[in-house]
Design a protein around this motif. Structure first.
Motif, PDB file in Angstrom:
ATOM      1  N   VAL A   1       0.868  -1.178   0.000  1.00 15.52           N
ATOM      2  CA  VAL A   1       0.000   0.000   0.000  1.00 15.52           C
ATOM      3  C   VAL A   1       0.903   1.225   0.000  1.00 15.52           C
ATOM      4  O   VAL A   1       1.533   1.535   1.003  1.00 15.52           O
ATOM      5  N   GLY A   2       0.963   1.914  -1.138  1.00 11.03           N
ATOM      6  CA  GLY A   2       1.860   3.059  -1.261  1.00 11.03           C
ATOM      7  C   GLY A   2       1.353   4.315  -0.602  1.00 11.03           C
ATOM      8  O   GLY A   2       2.135   5.201  -0.248  1.00 11.03           O
ATOM      9  N   SER A   3       0.028   4.413  -0.413  1.00 15.08           N
ATOM     10  CA  SER A   3      -0.566   5.571   0.262  1.00 15.08           C
ATOM     11  C   SER A   3      -2.000   5.221   0.625  1.00 15.08           C
ATOM     12  O   SER A   3      -2.539   4.204   0.173  1.00 15.08           O
ATOM     13  N   ALA A   4      -2.615   6.096   1.422  1.00 13.99           N
ATOM     14  CA  ALA A   4      -3.991   5.847   1.845  1.00 13.99           C
ATOM     15  C   ALA A   4      -4.988   6.090   0.727  1.00 13.99           C
ATOM     16  O   ALA A   4      -6.084   5.537   0.741  1.00 13.99           O
ATOM     17  N   ALA A   5      -4.639   6.922  -0.235  1.00 13.78           N
ATOM     18  CA  ALA A   5      -5.541   7.214  -1.357  1.00 13.78           C
ATOM     19  C   ALA A   5      -4.698   7.676  -2.530  1.00 13.78           C
ATOM     20  O   ALA A   5      -4.036   8.707  -2.454  1.00 13.78           O
ATOM     21  N   TYR A   6      -4.739   6.905  -3.614  1.00  6.83           N
ATOM     22  CA  TYR A   6      -3.891   7.173  -4.767  1.00  6.83           C
ATOM     23  C   TYR A   6      -4.166   8.537  -5.380  1.00  6.83           C
ATOM     24  O   TYR A   6      -3.256   9.215  -5.865  1.00  6.83           O
ATOM     25  N   ASP A   7      -5.421   8.974  -5.361  1.00  2.00           N
ATOM     26  CA  ASP A   7      -5.793  10.216  -6.041  1.00  2.00           C
ATOM     27  C   ASP A   7      -6.102  11.350  -5.066  1.00  2.00           C
ATOM     28  O   ASP A   7      -6.793  12.300  -5.416  1.00  2.00           O
ATOM     29  N   ASN A   8      -5.579  11.247  -3.836  1.00  2.00           N
ATOM     30  CA  ASN A   8      -5.785  12.321  -2.863  1.00  2.00           C
ATOM     31  C   ASN A   8      -4.650  13.324  -2.986  1.00  2.00           C
ATOM     32  O   ASN A   8      -3.519  13.067  -2.586  1.00  2.00           O
ATOM     33  N   ASP A   9      -4.940  14.487  -3.547  1.00  2.00           N
ATOM     34  CA  ASP A   9      -3.898  15.483  -3.784  1.00  2.00           C
ATOM     35  C   ASP A   9      -3.406  16.112  -2.487  1.00  2.00           C
ATOM     36  O   ASP A   9      -2.219  16.427  -2.351  1.00  2.00           O
ATOM     37  N   ALA A  10      -4.303  16.303  -1.527  1.00  2.00           N
ATOM     38  CA  ALA A  10      -3.896  16.942  -0.272  1.00  2.00           C
ATOM     39  C   ALA A  10      -2.859  16.101   0.451  1.00  2.00           C
ATOM     40  O   ALA A  10      -1.923  16.631   1.059  1.00  2.00           O
ATOM     41  N   ARG A  11      -3.001  14.799   0.378  1.00  2.00           N
ATOM     42  CA  ARG A  11      -2.049  13.901   1.029  1.00  2.00           C
ATOM     43  C   ARG A  11      -0.939  13.457   0.076  1.00  2.00           C
ATOM     44  O   ARG A  11      -0.121  12.620   0.436  1.00  2.00           O
ATOM     45  N   GLN A  12      -0.925  13.979  -1.139  1.00  2.00           N
ATOM     46  CA  GLN A  12       0.036  13.559  -2.161  1.00  2.00           C
ATOM     47  C   GLN A  12       0.004  12.036  -2.312  1.00  2.00           C
ATOM     48  O   GLN A  12       1.031  11.354  -2.296  1.00  2.00           O
ATOM     49  N   GLY A  13      -1.208  11.536  -2.485  1.00  2.00           N
ATOM     50  CA  GLY A  13      -1.398  10.096  -2.559  1.00  2.00           C
ATOM     51  C   GLY A  13      -0.732   9.435  -3.739  1.00  2.00           C
ATOM     52  O   GLY A  13      -0.525   8.222  -3.731  1.00  2.00           O
ATOM     53  N   PHE A  14      -0.382  10.194  -4.750  1.00  2.00           N
ATOM     54  CA  PHE A  14       0.267   9.616  -5.921  1.00  2.00           C
ATOM     55  C   PHE A  14       1.695   9.178  -5.632  1.00  2.00           C
ATOM     56  O   PHE A  14       2.297   8.437  -6.406  1.00  2.00           O
ATOM     57  N   VAL A  15       2.291   9.631  -4.515  1.00  3.39           N
ATOM     58  CA  VAL A  15       3.664   9.263  -4.162  1.00  3.39           C
ATOM     59  C   VAL A  15       3.652   7.888  -3.512  1.00  3.39           C
ATOM     60  O   VAL A  15       2.915   7.646  -2.549  1.00  3.39           O
ATOM     61  N   ASP A  16       4.455   6.977  -4.036  1.00  4.80           N
ATOM     62  CA  ASP A  16       4.553   5.631  -3.477  1.00  4.80           C
ATOM     63  C   ASP A  16       5.509   5.658  -2.292  1.00  4.80           C
ATOM     64  O   ASP A  16       6.727   5.630  -2.451  1.00  4.80           O
ATOM     65  N   MET A  17       4.953   5.700  -1.081  1.00  6.87           N
ATOM     66  CA  MET A  17       5.787   5.841   0.102  1.00  6.87           C
ATOM     67  C   MET A  17       6.430   4.525   0.528  1.00  6.87           C
ATOM     68  O   MET A  17       7.221   4.516   1.468  1.00  6.87           O
ATOM     69  N   THR A  18       6.152   3.423  -0.151  1.00  2.00           N
ATOM     70  CA  THR A  18       6.934   2.217   0.110  1.00  2.00           C
ATOM     71  C   THR A  18       8.305   2.323  -0.537  1.00  2.00           C
ATOM     72  O   THR A  18       9.224   1.572  -0.182  1.00  2.00           O
ATOM     73  N   GLN A  19       8.447   3.247  -1.508  1.00  6.81           N
ATOM     74  CA  GLN A  19       9.708   3.412  -2.214  1.00  6.81           C
ATOM     75  C   GLN A  19      10.447   4.687  -1.823  1.00  6.81           C
ATOM     76  O   GLN A  19      11.624   4.851  -2.167  1.00  6.81           O
TER      77      GLN A  19
END
Length: 684
Positions: A317-335
């Motif tokens: 799970v790279g983020s809590a929401a892939y398309d959540n801009d406020a949380r920058q969900g597009f960033v894969d935080m596993t990497q």
């Protein structure tokens, strides 16, 4: 007129068929359209279910499938409703065409169709019309040619890919996912009947827009299935009562970060099978959303779960929401590369145990200490004085671990990270210092989970992977001995979990980076390793964030979602030294930092004169001869942290060969606690 034309066409085709020689030549000369069907790329779970799918170039949803992957009842309903003699006719069902023409003449309207599935495939391949006699004749010609060049299974496969199901959905697999949210391998009778009926009028029978027409079409298929004996009366009645889907479902979008990464790495590969568990992935994505739901709008979370025995990644799970801009969900935080805080401390202790510098029962000092110009302090600014090493690790104290790191040397820590497959990034690409032990280096969650998987695997490092051919492809590299890995796990399993459950089921450690930017929790049981990172994707501080309070509850919740039946942590290896401090070899009873004064004589540090570092020693069944110069006797000899000789006064000793031999780290500790070590290969 239309009815007469239909009859005339049917009769004409029938007469043309009688002119066998001319018909055969006519069919043989057919120029067929391209038979390759473009399907959307997809990333699949380990059981073949779709995690993520993409449209084809023109924006249509069309996914690869085969007849063997589709519910047999649907296939039976399809042929019973559309083409009862599909298995026998040569592409055109002349009897059906003649009957359709005769019925049209008698009724003055079209009563039944004469198109076979093969003719429908011909129309779909060329998008040829059905209302003009020229288009119908072309379909006949192509259908006859298709039957001569393809098997029935191949023709059926083309239909399963090309049949229209409303909007931009084509093919039975895309339709099953769009209307029912499931693969077509298992369908209810009502679902199978609806999918059989939709292609006849995909726009007019869309269940979300024309439910009455959709129900009528479905019920006609069910009636035909009852008549053909495919279902019984009770099944027919229950299927008619089943609700229609009210809306199209979204296509699968699980593990979006990982799926995008795998697709980018293999752009020409249409289907990528992974090791992920689709159900677990969905549960952990839900957990990630729950974890940040009541937090600030910028807080983010990443999770990874792997089977440490095989190296297979089961959920990412790279983020809590892939398309959540406020949380920058597009960033894969596993990497993402972040500071690991205290999560590297287990590696320091494992290396220290392995090198014979300490034992879990060894006494160590937690007092204000300066290591050159570096004077670390504990997180709470307090010091505990003299305590056991296992307590220092459980309390995550800084001074003891830095003292061990100094004895090991920062470069040895970096080597350990490299052997574990961790790409560690030093600030400014500088020289490693003692701060590495406290998180003064950048690592990713996936690599950190791989380090913990190595400890869980008995000290053998092997990269984690979501691809079945890559995970476990290598035997792995020995990071530390099995004894040292178990000792660290046993210590960490003694920590009380935040969920108030009994300790001992999970070995775990938390970490908090400088400035509260990153909160970590990693742990393992007998089969799984779980890693959690929480923070902000942009790297700004999260005031009051601690790994133990923020990330640890999420990690234990992830373990809970693995299910109640989990593998237990392993028992101690036979070579583990399970004694209290008083019964340890004297040099291991108390850790003394490098250069510590030990009283009169102040002997020089010991040095192993034989065997030299890097040597390969052929023993031929004899004990290992070892010599030492310098140091102060008596001496304790260890191999991979396991004592071979304790309190030996001599400078030359014959040591028993360690079980298994091979590459070992041979260590000696003198009476002053000073140590020396070499890495040798022993051939018994």
């Amino acid at each position: 007129m239309k009815a007469r034309a239909a009859f005339a066409l049917a009769a004409g085709l029938w007469l043309a068929a009688l002119a066998r020689d001319g018909a055969e030549a006519w069919v043989a000369a057919t120029d067929l359209p391209p038979l390759a069907v473009e399907t959307g790329a997809e990333v699949l779970a380990r059981d073949g279910r779709a995690l993520r799918v993409w449209t084809v170039a023109d924006g249509r949803w069309r996914l690869a499938t085969e007849p063997g992957l589709v519910d047999p009842l649907y296939l039976a309903m399809l042929t019973a409703f559309e083409d009862r003699r599909f298995a026998d006719h040569p592409g055109v069902d002349w009897r059906a065409l003649l009957r359709a023409g005769w019925q049209a003449v008698a009724a003055g309207r079209v009563v039944s169709g004469g198109s076979t599935l093969t003719m429908q495939v011909a129309r779909l391949l060329e998008d040829s019309g059905t209302g003009q006699w020229r288009g119908k004749l072309r379909q006949v010609r192509v259908a006859l040619a298709l039957e001569r060049r393809l098997s029935k299974a191949q023709i059926l496969s083309l239909y399963l890919h090309l049949a229209p199901f409303g909007g931009n959905v084509e093919g039975v697999r895309a339709a099953s996912l769009a209307w029912f949210g499931r693969e077509p391998a298992r369908l209810t009778p009502a679902q199978a009947a609806l999918l059989a009926a939709l292609p006849q009028s995909p726009t007019l029978r869309r269940p979300d827009r024309a439910p009455a027409a959709a129900a009528a079409g479905r019920d006609r298929v069910l009636a035909r299935a009852l008549e053909a004996g495919l279902i019984d009366r009770d099944t027919h009645d229950a299927a008619r009562a089943e609700p229609l889907p009210a809306a199209r479902r979204p296509f699968p979008r699980l593990a979006p970060h990982l799926a995008e990464r795998l697709r980018a790495a293999a752009p020409g590969q249409g289907r990528i099978v992974t090791t992920l568990d689709a159900d677990l992935q969905a549960r952990l994505e839900s957990l990630a959303s729950e974890a940040v739901a009541r937090a600030g709008e910028r807080l983010q979370v990443a999770l990874i779960v792997a089977d440490h025995r095989s190296g297979h990644i089961l959920a990412s799970v790279g983020s809590a929401a892939y398309d959540n801009d406020a949380r920058q969900g597009f960033v894969d935080m596993t990497q993402a590369v972040r500071s690991p805080g205290s999560t590297l401390k287990p590696l320091v202790y494992a290396l220290a145990f392995d090198q014979g510098l300490a034992h879990p029962e060894t006494l160590i000092e937690d007092r204000p200490t300066a290591f050159g110009r570096y004077a670390p302090q504990n997180f709470d600014r307090q010091f505990r004085g003299t305590l056991r090493v296992k307590e220092a690790l459980r309390l995550s104290l800084n001074v003891p671990v830095v003292a061990l790191a100094e004895a090991l040397g920062p470069e040895r820590l970096m080597q350990g990270l490299r052997r574990a497959g961790v790409r560690a990034v030093l600030p400014g690409n500088g020289v490693p210092g003692l701060a590495v032990a406290l998180g003064g280096v950048g690592v990713s969650l996936e690599h950190l989970a791989g380090l913990y998987a190595a400890l869980a695997r008995g000290g053998v490092a092997r990269p984690l992977s979501a691809l079945p051919d890559a995970a476990g492809a290598e035997e792995g590299e020995r990071l530390v001995s099995g004894v040292a890995a178990w000792q660290v796990g046993d210590i960490l399993a003694g920590l009380a979990p935040p969920d108030a459950s009994a300790p001992g089921r999970v070995a775990w450690k938390t970490g908090t980076s400088y400035g509260h930017r990153d909160a970590w929790a990693l742990g393992w049981d007998g089969q799984h390793v779980v890693g959690v990172w929480m923070g902000r994707a942009d790297g700004t501080p999260v005031p009051g964030a601690f790994g133990g309070e923020l990330a640890a509850p999420v990690m234990f919740a992830a373990f809970a979602r693995l299910g109640p039946q989990r593998a237990a942590l392993p028992p101690p290896p036979p070579a583990a030294l399970l004694v209290d401090n008083a019964r340890l070899p004297q040099p291991l009873q108390r850790f003394r930092p490098r250069g510590a004064l030990t009283g009169p004589g102040l002997a020089t540090a010991p040095e192993i004169a034989f065997p030299p570092d890097g040597a390969e020693v052929a023993l031929d069944g004899a004990p290992l001869l070892a010599r030492i110069r310098g140091g102060q006797g008596p001496f304790t000899w260890l191999a991979d942290g396991v004592p071979l000789a304790v309190g030996d006064p001599g400078r030359e000793v014959h040591l028993p060969v360690p079980a298994g031999a091979g590459a070992v780290t041979l260590s000696v500790i003198d009476a002053a606690g000073q140590a020396a070590r070499v890495r040798v290969t022993l051939a018994p």
